[in-house]
Motif scaffolding. Structure first.
Motif, PDB file in Angstrom:
ATOM      1  N   ALA A 157      -3.713  19.419   2.168  1.00 57.55           N
ATOM      2  CA  ALA A 157      -4.864  18.720   1.799  1.00 57.55           C
ATOM      3  C   ALA A 157      -4.323  17.466   0.766  1.00 57.55           C
ATOM      4  N   SER A 158      -3.472  17.620  -0.179  1.00 56.94           N
ATOM      5  CA  SER A 158      -2.918  16.715  -1.008  1.00 56.94           C
ATOM      6  C   SER A 158      -2.444  15.562  -0.301  1.00 56.94           C
ATOM      7  N   LYS A 159      -1.400  16.154   0.721  1.00 65.85           N
ATOM      8  CA  LYS A 159      -0.790  14.853   1.420  1.00 65.85           C
ATOM      9  C   LYS A 159      -1.698  14.174   2.278  1.00 65.85           C
ATOM     10  N   HIS A 160      -2.723  14.874   3.259  1.00 68.25           N
ATOM     11  CA  HIS A 160      -3.614  14.026   3.787  1.00 68.25           C
ATOM     12  C   HIS A 160      -4.391  13.175   2.613  1.00 68.25           C
ATOM     13  N   GLY A 161      -4.575  13.623   1.484  1.00 65.02           N
ATOM     14  CA  GLY A 161      -5.258  12.584   0.560  1.00 65.02           C
ATOM     15  C   GLY A 161      -4.285  11.428   0.113  1.00 65.02           C
ATOM     16  N   VAL A 162      -3.011  11.692  -0.024  1.00 68.68           N
ATOM     17  CA  VAL A 162      -2.132  10.417   0.032  1.00 68.68           C
ATOM     18  C   VAL A 162      -2.078   9.369   0.937  1.00 68.68           C
ATOM     19  N   VAL A 163      -2.254  10.001   2.339  1.00 72.43           N
ATOM     20  CA  VAL A 163      -2.343   9.123   3.343  1.00 72.43           C
ATOM     21  C   VAL A 163      -3.508   8.177   3.426  1.00 72.43           C
ATOM     22  N   GLY A 164      -4.623   9.041   2.808  1.00 75.60           N
ATOM     23  CA  GLY A 164      -5.930   8.091   2.933  1.00 75.60           C
ATOM     24  C   GLY A 164      -5.997   7.187   1.759  1.00 75.60           C
ATOM     25  N   LEU A 165      -5.193   7.530   0.558  1.00 74.74           N
ATOM     26  CA  LEU A 165      -5.252   6.497  -0.472  1.00 74.74           C
ATOM     27  C   LEU A 165      -4.261   5.466  -0.347  1.00 74.74           C
ATOM     28  N   THR A 166      -3.311   5.836   0.476  1.00 73.30           N
ATOM     29  CA  THR A 166      -2.164   4.582   0.981  1.00 73.30           C
ATOM     30  C   THR A 166      -3.020   3.466   1.766  1.00 73.30           C
ATOM     31  N   ARG A 167      -3.720   3.878   2.667  1.00 77.71           N
ATOM     32  CA  ARG A 167      -4.611   3.030   3.362  1.00 77.71           C
ATOM     33  C   ARG A 167      -5.676   2.292   2.751  1.00 77.71           C
ATOM     34  N   SER A 168      -6.282   2.996   1.715  1.00 79.43           N
ATOM     35  CA  SER A 168      -7.257   2.336   0.946  1.00 79.43           C
ATOM     36  C   SER A 168      -6.778   1.248   0.086  1.00 79.43           C
ATOM     37  N   VAL A 169      -5.522   1.423  -0.663  1.00 78.35           N
ATOM     38  CA  VAL A 169      -4.880   0.398  -1.270  1.00 78.35           C
ATOM     39  C   VAL A 169      -4.451  -0.456  -0.398  1.00 78.35           C
ATOM     40  N   ALA A 170      -3.751  -0.433   0.580  1.00 79.42           N
ATOM     41  CA  ALA A 170      -3.285  -1.459   1.434  1.00 79.42           C
ATOM     42  C   ALA A 170      -4.425  -2.194   1.984  1.00 79.42           C
ATOM     43  N   TRP A 171      -5.719  -1.798   2.141  1.00 77.02           N
ATOM     44  CA  TRP A 171      -6.818  -2.676   2.829  1.00 77.02           C
ATOM     45  C   TRP A 171      -7.358  -3.341   1.631  1.00 77.02           C
ATOM     46  N   ALA A 172      -7.330  -2.742   0.273  1.00 75.10           N
ATOM     47  CA  ALA A 172      -8.151  -3.472  -0.857  1.00 75.10           C
ATOM     48  C   ALA A 172      -7.492  -4.565  -1.419  1.00 75.10           C
ATOM     49  N   TYR A 173      -6.037  -4.753  -1.314  1.00 75.83           N
ATOM     50  CA  TYR A 173      -5.373  -5.540  -1.921  1.00 75.83           C
ATOM     51  C   TYR A 173      -4.556  -6.492  -1.094  1.00 75.83           C
ATOM     52  N   ALA A 174      -4.655  -6.229   0.128  1.00 71.32           N
ATOM     53  CA  ALA A 174      -3.637  -7.187   0.962  1.00 71.32           C
ATOM     54  C   ALA A 174      -3.720  -8.683   0.648  1.00 71.32           C
ATOM     55  N   LYS A 175      -4.840  -9.069   0.343  1.00 70.39           N
ATOM     56  CA  LYS A 175      -5.176 -10.501  -0.013  1.00 70.39           C
ATOM     57  C   LYS A 175      -4.647 -10.999  -1.357  1.00 70.39           C
ATOM     58  N   GLU A 176      -4.375 -10.006  -1.889  1.00 77.96           N
ATOM     59  CA  GLU A 176      -3.574 -10.228  -3.432  1.00 77.96           C
ATOM     60  C   GLU A 176      -2.232 -10.101  -3.311  1.00 77.96           C
ATOM     61  N   GLY A 177      -1.513  -9.753  -2.185  1.00 73.08           N
ATOM     62  CA  GLY A 177      -0.217  -9.966  -2.016  1.00 73.08           C
ATOM     63  C   GLY A 177       0.353  -8.680  -2.172  1.00 73.08           C
ATOM     64  N   ILE A 178      -0.238  -7.499  -2.344  1.00 68.31           N
ATOM     65  CA  ILE A 178       0.000  -6.101  -2.609  1.00 68.31           C
ATOM     66  C   ILE A 178       0.271  -5.400  -1.364  1.00 68.31           C
ATOM     67  N   ARG A 179       1.194  -4.866  -0.923  1.00 70.73           N
ATOM     68  CA  ARG A 179       1.397  -3.772   0.004  1.00 70.73           C
ATOM     69  C   ARG A 179       1.599  -2.524  -0.254  1.00 70.73           C
ATOM     70  N   CYS A 180       0.903  -1.574   0.678  1.00 67.16           N
ATOM     71  CA  CYS A 180       1.057  -0.104   0.306  1.00 67.16           C
ATOM     72  C   CYS A 180       1.393   0.617   1.539  1.00 67.16           C
ATOM     73  N   ASN A 181       2.543   1.348   1.654  1.00 62.90           N
ATOM     74  CA  ASN A 181       2.847   1.982   2.919  1.00 62.90           C
ATOM     75  C   ASN A 181       3.273   3.428   2.123  1.00 62.90           C
ATOM     76  N   ALA A 182       3.465   4.538   3.448  1.00 59.21           N
ATOM     77  CA  ALA A 182       3.745   5.660   2.977  1.00 59.21           C
ATOM     78  C   ALA A 182       4.858   6.308   3.859  1.00 59.21           C
ATOM     79  N   ILE A 183       5.831   6.880   3.370  1.00 64.01           N
ATOM     80  CA  ILE A 183       6.710   7.836   4.331  1.00 64.01           C
ATOM     81  C   ILE A 183       6.532   9.083   4.382  1.00 64.01           C
ATOM     82  N   LEU A 184       6.658   9.653   5.504  1.00 60.18           N
ATOM     83  CA  LEU A 184       6.423  11.078   5.533  1.00 60.18           C
ATOM     84  C   LEU A 184       7.641  11.917   6.042  1.00 60.18           C
ATOM     85  N   PRO A 185       8.162  12.467   5.071  1.00 62.37           N
ATOM     86  CA  PRO A 185       9.596  13.026   5.291  1.00 62.37           C
ATOM     87  C   PRO A 185       9.419  14.344   5.890  1.00 62.37           C
ATOM     88  N   GLY A 186       9.978  14.691   7.016  1.00 62.76           N
ATOM     89  CA  GLY A 186      10.183  16.038   7.315  1.00 62.76           C
ATOM     90  C   GLY A 186      11.045  16.752   6.662  1.00 62.76           C
TER      91      GLY A 186
END
Length: 254
Positions: A157-186
């Motif tokens: 649940a926590s890591k699904h949440g991190v994926v959602g947070l990543t997308r939210s931050v990326a969407w919210a601040y793209a026009k301000e020059g801030i990128r947000c991505n996530a890696i999914l380690p195996g």
């Protein structure tokens, strides 16, 4: 990356006392960055920073605590004046218990560190990135962030949440020059800590999750995760935003 691709940039990396976080700190330093090595274990943070040299400082913080995160951010700004890269890497695991079996205290602690902690550090750093008009955030999620059967209930649940947070931050601040991505380690040879109260892994959970876990038997080195984070934070990935990138040797492709 060239050896100076992060010249004159500052990277703040949590969970950098061991494992993937330590590999990230070393990789960013080698690429020319000044690094704030953060860990809840001060001795581990100091070992990583001293191994890098005079382009790194150690900082102790509990990312689940807002005041501790505020102090961490102030340490980074006081030392280097800004934060160009944030790697939210710190996290803990649960005991692999299924939803009916996990203690509520463990659920709350894993969510508090892995998800709320990632939010708290991001929340504290974003104003400084907004002031500069640029920034790169790389979150360490997990294969469990896109699967239901790769870990225990709280960690999943926590890591699904991190994926959602990543997308939210990326969407919210793209026009301000801030990128947000996530890696999914195996499966990775890393030093991730267990939540308080974990003494033994839950047998029922291990049995149920076994077939999925067996698909990821190939173990990665922490440096392989660090290389992916380095790319996502670099100018080479300047148009990559909101990406959820499995770094799992093909585990998620099956």
């Amino acid at each position: 990356m060239t050896t100076d691709s992060f010249h004159d940039r500052v990277a703040l990396i949590t969970g950098a006392g061991s494992g993937i976080g330590r590999a990230m700190a070393v990789a960013f330093a080698k690429a020319g960055a000044r690094v704030v090595v953060c860990d809840i274990n001060g001795e581990s943070a100091e070992r990583t920073a001293s191994g890098i040299g005079d382009t790194a400082i150690a900082a102790v913080a509990d990312i689940s605590d807002e005041a501790s995160v505020a102090a961490l951010t102030e340490t980074a700004i006081s030392a280097y004046g800004r934060i160009d890269v944030l790697c939210n890497n710190a996290g803990i695991i649960d005991n692999m218990a299924l939803p009916a079996d996990i203690p509520v205290e463990m659920w709350e602690r894993v969510l508090r560190v892995n998800l709320t902690g990632t939010f708290l550090v991001t929340h504290a750093v974003l104003p400084h990135m907004l002031r500069e008009g640029r920034g790169a955030i790389v979150n360490t999620a997990s294969e469990a962030g896109i699967r239901g059967g790769a870990a225990g209930a709280a960690y999943t649940a926590s890591k699904h949440g991190v994926v959602g947070l990543t997308r939210s931050v990326a969407w919210a601040y793209a026009k301000e020059g801030i990128r947000c991505n996530a890696i999914l380690p195996g499966p990775t040879l890393t030093g991730i800590a267990t939540a308080e109260g974990v003494r033994d892994f839950d047998p029922a959970g291990i049995t149920r999750l076994g077939p999925v876990l067996a698909l990821g038997e190939q173990m990665a080195q922490p440096e392989q995760m660090a290389d992916a984070a380095l790319f996502l934070a670099s100018d080479a990935a300047s148009f990559v935003n909101g990406a959820i990138v499995p770094v799992d040797g093909g585990w998620s492709a099956g």
